[in-house]
Design a protein around this motif. Sequence first.
Motif, PDB file in Angstrom:
ATOM      1  N   LYS A 103      -3.588  21.043  10.824  1.00 41.20           N
ATOM      2  CA  LYS A 103      -4.268  20.760   9.557  1.00 41.20           C
ATOM      3  C   LYS A 103      -3.330  20.049   8.576  1.00 41.20           C
ATOM      4  O   LYS A 103      -3.711  19.075   7.925  1.00 41.20           O
ATOM      5  N   GLY A 104      -2.089  20.525   8.480  1.00 36.86           N
ATOM      6  CA  GLY A 104      -1.117  19.912   7.587  1.00 36.86           C
ATOM      7  C   GLY A 104      -0.786  18.482   7.983  1.00 36.86           C
ATOM      8  O   GLY A 104      -0.594  17.611   7.116  1.00 36.86           O
ATOM      9  N   LEU A 105      -0.713  18.240   9.274  1.00 36.22           N
ATOM     10  CA  LEU A 105      -0.435  16.881   9.760  1.00 36.22           C
ATOM     11  C   LEU A 105      -1.573  15.925   9.424  1.00 36.22           C
ATOM     12  O   LEU A 105      -1.338  14.774   9.048  1.00 36.22           O
ATOM     13  N   ARG A 106      -2.809  16.395   9.550  1.00 28.35           N
ATOM     14  CA  ARG A 106      -3.954  15.550   9.196  1.00 28.35           C
ATOM     15  C   ARG A 106      -3.918  15.190   7.710  1.00 28.35           C
ATOM     16  O   ARG A 106      -4.182  14.051   7.335  1.00 28.35           O
ATOM     17  N   ALA A 107      -3.578  16.180   6.864  1.00 28.90           N
ATOM     18  CA  ALA A 107      -3.496  15.927   5.424  1.00 28.90           C
ATOM     19  C   ALA A 107      -2.370  14.941   5.113  1.00 28.90           C
ATOM     20  O   ALA A 107      -2.542  14.020   4.308  1.00 28.90           O
ATOM     21  N   LEU A 108      -1.224  15.131   5.757  1.00 30.27           N
ATOM     22  CA  LEU A 108      -0.095  14.228   5.546  1.00 30.27           C
ATOM     23  C   LEU A 108      -0.467  12.805   5.954  1.00 30.27           C
ATOM     24  O   LEU A 108      -0.173  11.850   5.237  1.00 30.27           O
ATOM     25  N   ALA A 109      -1.133  12.653   7.083  1.00 30.50           N
ATOM     26  CA  ALA A 109      -1.540  11.328   7.554  1.00 30.50           C
ATOM     27  C   ALA A 109      -2.504  10.672   6.567  1.00 30.50           C
ATOM     28  O   ALA A 109      -2.395   9.469   6.287  1.00 30.50           O
ATOM     29  N   ALA A 110      -3.417  11.454   6.009  1.00 32.01           N
ATOM     30  CA  ALA A 110      -4.381  10.900   5.048  1.00 32.01           C
ATOM     31  C   ALA A 110      -3.679  10.407   3.784  1.00 32.01           C
ATOM     32  O   ALA A 110      -3.973   9.311   3.286  1.00 32.01           O
ATOM     33  N   ILE A 111      -2.741  11.193   3.284  1.00 34.01           N
ATOM     34  CA  ILE A 111      -2.000  10.793   2.083  1.00 34.01           C
ATOM     35  C   ILE A 111      -1.175   9.543   2.377  1.00 34.01           C
ATOM     36  O   ILE A 111      -1.143   8.598   1.580  1.00 34.01           O
ATOM     37  N   ALA A 112      -0.498   9.529   3.509  1.00 39.31           N
ATOM     38  CA  ALA A 112       0.331   8.380   3.879  1.00 39.31           C
ATOM     39  C   ALA A 112      -0.519   7.113   3.987  1.00 39.31           C
ATOM     40  O   ALA A 112      -0.105   6.044   3.514  1.00 39.31           O
ATOM     41  N   ASP A 113      -1.687   7.237   4.587  1.00 37.17           N
ATOM     42  CA  ASP A 113      -2.585   6.080   4.687  1.00 37.17           C
ATOM     43  C   ASP A 113      -2.997   5.570   3.314  1.00 37.17           C
ATOM     44  O   ASP A 113      -3.069   4.362   3.088  1.00 37.17           O
ATOM     45  N   CYS A 132       1.487   3.388   6.711  1.00 37.26           N
ATOM     46  CA  CYS A 132       0.725   3.452   7.963  1.00 37.26           C
ATOM     47  C   CYS A 132       1.569   3.961   9.135  1.00 37.26           C
ATOM     48  O   CYS A 132       1.058   4.691   9.990  1.00 37.26           O
ATOM     49  N   SER A 133       2.822   3.591   9.190  1.00 42.31           N
ATOM     50  CA  SER A 133       3.685   4.046  10.287  1.00 42.31           C
ATOM     51  C   SER A 133       3.880   5.556  10.228  1.00 42.31           C
ATOM     52  O   SER A 133       3.869   6.232  11.257  1.00 42.31           O
ATOM     53  N   LEU A 134       4.051   6.087   9.034  1.00 43.96           N
ATOM     54  CA  LEU A 134       4.204   7.525   8.875  1.00 43.96           C
ATOM     55  C   LEU A 134       2.931   8.241   9.304  1.00 43.96           C
ATOM     56  O   LEU A 134       2.979   9.257   9.999  1.00 43.96           O
ATOM     57  N   ALA A 135       1.789   7.698   8.937  1.00 47.01           N
ATOM     58  CA  ALA A 135       0.507   8.281   9.345  1.00 47.01           C
ATOM     59  C   ALA A 135       0.358   8.240  10.864  1.00 47.01           C
ATOM     60  O   ALA A 135      -0.112   9.206  11.478  1.00 47.01           O
ATOM     61  N   ARG A 136       0.791   7.147  11.478  1.00 44.35           N
ATOM     62  CA  ARG A 136       0.683   7.010  12.934  1.00 44.35           C
ATOM     63  C   ARG A 136       1.541   8.054  13.645  1.00 44.35           C
ATOM     64  O   ARG A 136       1.110   8.668  14.626  1.00 44.35           O
ATOM     65  N   VAL A 137       2.740   8.315  13.133  1.00 41.54           N
ATOM     66  CA  VAL A 137       3.609   9.315  13.748  1.00 41.54           C
ATOM     67  C   VAL A 137       3.011  10.709  13.568  1.00 41.54           C
ATOM     68  O   VAL A 137       3.067  11.537  14.481  1.00 41.54           O
TER      69      VAL A 137
END
Length: 92
Positions: free
Chosen positions: A30-40, A45-50
């Motif tokens: 769940k935390g990773l999904r939230a982090l990816a959304a914020i990064a996007d 984008c690279s941070l979200a992809r990782v």
Amino acid sequence: VVCRAMEELAQRLCQLQEMALKGPREDLHKGLRALAAIADQIGMCSLARVAHDVINCIEYGDRVAEAACIARLSRMGERSLTAMWELNEFSV
């Protein structure tokens, strides 16, 4: 707004590292999904992809790849946030 998002990313990165060591997998996911959304949202984008790579490792149950991707996420997050802070420092 961007500065607030960057602070949120920094906090989440720290929390995710802790969760990776001893937290429930669901919370990490769940935390990773939230982090990816914020990064996007702020163009990292690279941070979200990782972050999505780590999610895939969790879903496949590959703990070795997960550890490697979390380490990559930490390195990339630190570099990205540092670069953004430096950019904002000179543009004001």
